[in-house]
Design an enzyme around this catalytic site. Structure first.
Site, PDB file in Angstrom:
ATOM      1  N   GLY A  77     -17.980   1.207  27.404  1.00  0.00           N
ATOM      2  CA  GLY A  77     -18.805   0.037  28.068  1.00  0.00           C
ATOM      3  C   GLY A  77     -20.002   0.342  28.133  1.00  0.00           C
ATOM      4  O   GLY A  77     -20.590   0.956  27.404  1.00  0.00           O
ATOM      5  N   HIS A 125     -24.115  -2.274  24.296  1.00  0.00           N
ATOM      6  CA  HIS A 125     -25.712  -2.535  23.872  1.00  0.00           C
ATOM      7  C   HIS A 125     -25.733  -2.902  22.361  1.00  0.00           C
ATOM      8  O   HIS A 125     -24.614  -2.958  21.961  1.00  0.00           O
ATOM      9  CB  HIS A 125     -26.480  -1.469  24.271  1.00  0.00           C
ATOM     10  CG  HIS A 125     -26.112   0.015  23.813  1.00  0.00           C
ATOM     11  ND1 HIS A 125     -25.796   0.071  22.469  1.00  0.00           N
ATOM     12  CD2 HIS A 125     -25.542   1.117  24.557  1.00  0.00           C
ATOM     13  CE1 HIS A 125     -25.301   1.527  22.424  1.00  0.00           C
ATOM     14  NE2 HIS A 125     -25.217   1.963  23.462  1.00  0.00           N
ATOM     15  N   HIS A 130     -23.358  -0.862  20.014  1.00  0.00           N
ATOM     16  CA  HIS A 130     -21.830  -1.121  20.013  1.00  0.00           C
ATOM     17  C   HIS A 130     -21.643  -2.422  19.094  1.00  0.00           C
ATOM     18  O   HIS A 130     -20.675  -2.470  18.505  1.00  0.00           O
ATOM     19  CB  HIS A 130     -21.352  -1.331  21.630  1.00  0.00           C
ATOM     20  CG  HIS A 130     -21.506  -0.303  22.304  1.00  0.00           C
ATOM     21  ND1 HIS A 130     -22.407  -0.168  23.354  1.00  0.00           N
ATOM     22  CD2 HIS A 130     -20.983   0.956  22.447  1.00  0.00           C
ATOM     23  CE1 HIS A 130     -22.153   1.046  24.044  1.00  0.00           C
ATOM     24  NE2 HIS A 130     -21.325   1.794  23.492  1.00  0.00           N
ATOM     25  N   GLN A 164     -13.150  13.450  29.519  1.00  0.00           N
ATOM     26  CA  GLN A 164     -14.198  13.982  28.458  1.00  0.00           C
ATOM     27  C   GLN A 164     -15.534  14.216  29.396  1.00  0.00           C
ATOM     28  O   GLN A 164     -16.503  14.595  28.836  1.00  0.00           O
ATOM     29  CB  GLN A 164     -14.409  13.069  27.536  1.00  0.00           C
ATOM     30  CG  GLN A 164     -15.368  11.730  27.643  1.00  0.00           C
ATOM     31  CD  GLN A 164     -15.294  10.848  26.423  1.00  0.00           C
ATOM     32  OE1 GLN A 164     -14.312  10.354  26.020  1.00  0.00           O
ATOM     33  NE2 GLN A 164     -16.341  10.522  25.942  1.00  0.00           N
ATOM     34  N   GLY A 187     -19.945   5.836  15.695  1.00  0.00           N
ATOM     35  CA  GLY A 187     -21.569   5.675  15.724  1.00  0.00           C
ATOM     36  C   GLY A 187     -21.801   7.080  15.273  1.00  0.00           C
ATOM     37  O   GLY A 187     -21.401   7.967  15.947  1.00  0.00           O
ATOM     38  N   LYS A 212     -24.802   8.051  16.240  1.00  0.00           N
ATOM     39  CA  LYS A 212     -25.361   8.389  17.573  1.00  0.00           C
ATOM     40  C   LYS A 212     -24.479   9.491  18.161  1.00  0.00           C
ATOM     41  O   LYS A 212     -25.253  10.505  18.491  1.00  0.00           O
ATOM     42  CB  LYS A 212     -25.279   7.292  18.672  1.00  0.00           C
ATOM     43  CG  LYS A 212     -25.606   7.717  19.967  1.00  0.00           C
ATOM     44  CD  LYS A 212     -27.124   7.945  20.081  1.00  0.00           C
ATOM     45  CE  LYS A 212     -27.478   8.113  21.502  1.00  0.00           C
ATOM     46  NZ  LYS A 212     -26.381   8.535  22.418  1.00  0.00           N
ATOM     47  N   GLN A 249     -19.052  14.082  17.544  1.00  0.00           N
ATOM     48  CA  GLN A 249     -17.934  13.295  17.700  1.00  0.00           C
ATOM     49  C   GLN A 249     -17.384  12.916  16.674  1.00  0.00           C
ATOM     50  O   GLN A 249     -16.305  12.907  16.309  1.00  0.00           O
ATOM     51  CB  GLN A 249     -18.258  12.353  18.777  1.00  0.00           C
ATOM     52  CG  GLN A 249     -16.992  11.201  19.236  1.00  0.00           C
ATOM     53  CD  GLN A 249     -17.387  10.358  20.194  1.00  0.00           C
ATOM     54  OE1 GLN A 249     -17.310  10.860  21.416  1.00  0.00           O
ATOM     55  NE2 GLN A 249     -17.826   9.034  19.759  1.00  0.00           N
ATOM     56  N   SER A 285     -28.421   3.907  24.168  1.00  0.00           N
ATOM     57  CA  SER A 285     -27.344   4.558  24.868  1.00  0.00           C
ATOM     58  C   SER A 285     -27.114   3.865  26.116  1.00  0.00           C
ATOM     59  O   SER A 285     -27.908   3.172  26.821  1.00  0.00           O
ATOM     60  CB  SER A 285     -27.950   6.127  25.045  1.00  0.00           C
ATOM     61  OG  SER A 285     -26.852   6.724  25.868  1.00  0.00           O
TER      62      SER A 285
HETATM   63  P1  AMP Z   1     -19.996   5.236  23.972  1.00  0.00           P
HETATM   64  O1  AMP Z   1     -19.699   3.834  24.408  1.00  0.00           O
HETATM   65  O2  AMP Z   1     -21.260   5.662  24.226  1.00  0.00           O
HETATM   66  O3  AMP Z   1     -18.936   6.237  23.910  1.00  0.00           O
HETATM   67  O4  AMP Z   1     -20.027   4.689  22.446  1.00  0.00           O
HETATM   68  C1  AMP Z   1     -18.909   4.249  21.841  1.00  0.00           C
HETATM   69  C2  AMP Z   1     -19.439   4.089  20.221  1.00  0.00           C
HETATM   70  O5  AMP Z   1     -20.430   3.365  20.044  1.00  0.00           O
HETATM   71  C3  AMP Z   1     -19.288   5.609  19.701  1.00  0.00           C
HETATM   72  O6  AMP Z   1     -18.749   5.610  18.432  1.00  0.00           O
HETATM   73  C4  AMP Z   1     -21.010   5.732  19.673  1.00  0.00           C
HETATM   74  O7  AMP Z   1     -21.230   6.597  18.758  1.00  0.00           O
HETATM   75  C5  AMP Z   1     -21.367   4.221  19.464  1.00  0.00           C
HETATM   76  N1  AMP Z   1     -22.729   4.307  19.680  1.00  0.00           N
HETATM   77  C6  AMP Z   1     -23.353   4.477  20.854  1.00  0.00           C
HETATM   78  N2  AMP Z   1     -24.697   4.310  20.860  1.00  0.00           N
HETATM   79  C7  AMP Z   1     -24.962   3.938  19.547  1.00  0.00           C
HETATM   80  C8  AMP Z   1     -26.290   3.678  18.770  1.00  0.00           C
HETATM   81  N3  AMP Z   1     -27.311   3.711  19.551  1.00  0.00           N
HETATM   82  N4  AMP Z   1     -26.108   3.193  17.551  1.00  0.00           N
HETATM   83  C9  AMP Z   1     -24.925   3.139  16.857  1.00  0.00           C
HETATM   84  N5  AMP Z   1     -23.727   3.461  17.578  1.00  0.00           N
HETATM   85  C10 AMP Z   1     -23.892   3.909  18.958  1.00  0.00           C
END
Ligand code: AMP
Length: 290
Positions: A31, A34, A37, A61, A155, A157, A161, A193
């Protein structure tokens, strides 16, 4: 777009997609959505007829209770963004729904069945956040079993992971195609992020040293520098010079296996984690020899 909270509801919806012979792509998130996502949703769209996005701040996690508590939760806003991005179904379960018997961040003495991450989870974030990747693969495995997508999008990013999940999918024979998307950055270079929401203006200013330093390292490699320990030293010093960053780690590793290397042969990955104030930020870039 629909939003459901129950496993049974998401299963019903998936069955409906399948009855129409639709291909299903899945984007797992925690969630606070941005543009990063949203870019993954676009990739998912290209690969499928229907896109499912999950929103779940996975307590298993997190190894710091404060980090878990302060993690941004913006569901209402997320639903608007998901709909605008073209998501068909949001799955936003409660902790109780996914872990009816509770959870533990450490892998010892678990309450419920769990998956242990493979050797790509050693080092980097796996070293400074013990148990983190076991929590990640457990929830991703669980979500894959619930949704049974054809494709799942992650991602770069969260580069470690991504590699850990690729390893899990291959070794446990999950019938899911893993697709990865490049890092989406703000205009000033900072990787988007959800945690950026927690940065004060001053902390954000310091955080900008991360992308700048990574870019500088890329240039050094392009200009011929290959020595990993020398590069790591320069990167560490440049980050600490910002005055406001506390470096967690700087590593240059094999781009796929994440194994340590001493010299950059062709392509490697530079990964960094650093605290700006209390906010832990991660970023990474590819280092390639011209
Ligand atoms: P998170 O919500 O932070 O757990 O991220 C969910 C997914 O979005 C994961 O696969 C992340 O790697 C990806 N993600 C987060 N930030 C970015 C970004 N700046 N660019 C591309 N993918 C992202």
């Amino acid at each position: 777009m629909k939003c459901v909270e129950k496993v049974s509801e998401v299963r019903e919806m998936v069955e409906e997609f399948r009855s129409k012979r639709q291909r299903v792509a899945f984007v797992p998130t925690m969630g606070a959505l941005h543009a990063g996502h949203v870019s993954l949703v676009s990739l998912a769209r290209e690969k499928s007829d229907s896109v499912i996005l999950s929103i779940f701040v996975n307590p298993a996690q997190f190894n710091s209770p404060n980090d878990l508590e302060s993690y941004p939760r913006t569901l209402e806003d997320d639903l608007k963004k998901a709909e605008a991005a073209g998501v068909d179904l949001v799955f936003a379960p409660s902790v109780q729904e996914l872990y009816p018997k509770g959870y533990r961040a450490e892998s010892r003495a678990p309450f419920s069945t769990r998956i242990l991450a493979g050797d790509r989870s050693l080092g980097l974030c796996g070293e400074t956040r013990p148990g983190h990747f076991d929590g990640v693969v457990t929830v991703v495995g669980l979500l894959f079993n619930i949704i049974q997508p054809d494709t799942a999008v992650f991602g770069e990013k969260d580069y470690q992971q991504l590699q850990v999940i690729q390893q899990m999918v291959r070794e446990l024979h999950f019938p899911v195609e893993i697709v990865s998307g490049p890092i989406v950055r703000d205009e000033d270079g900072l990787a988007l992020s959800s945690r950026n929401l927690l940065l004060s203006p001053e902390e954000r200013f310091h955080a900008l040293y991360i992308p700048r330093t990574l870019q500088h390292a890329q240039e050094m490699v392009l200009e011929g520098e290959r020595r990993v320990s020398y590069l790591k030293e320069i990167i560490f010093d440049n980050l600490e010079k910002s005055g406001g960053l506390k470096v967690d780690y700087v590593e240059i590793v094999h781009a796929e296996t994440l194994a340590s290397i001493e010299v950059i042969e062709k392509e490697a990955r530079l990964l960094v984690a650093a605290f700006s104030g209390d906010v832990r930020l991660i970023d990474n870039v590819s280092l390639s020899v011209r």
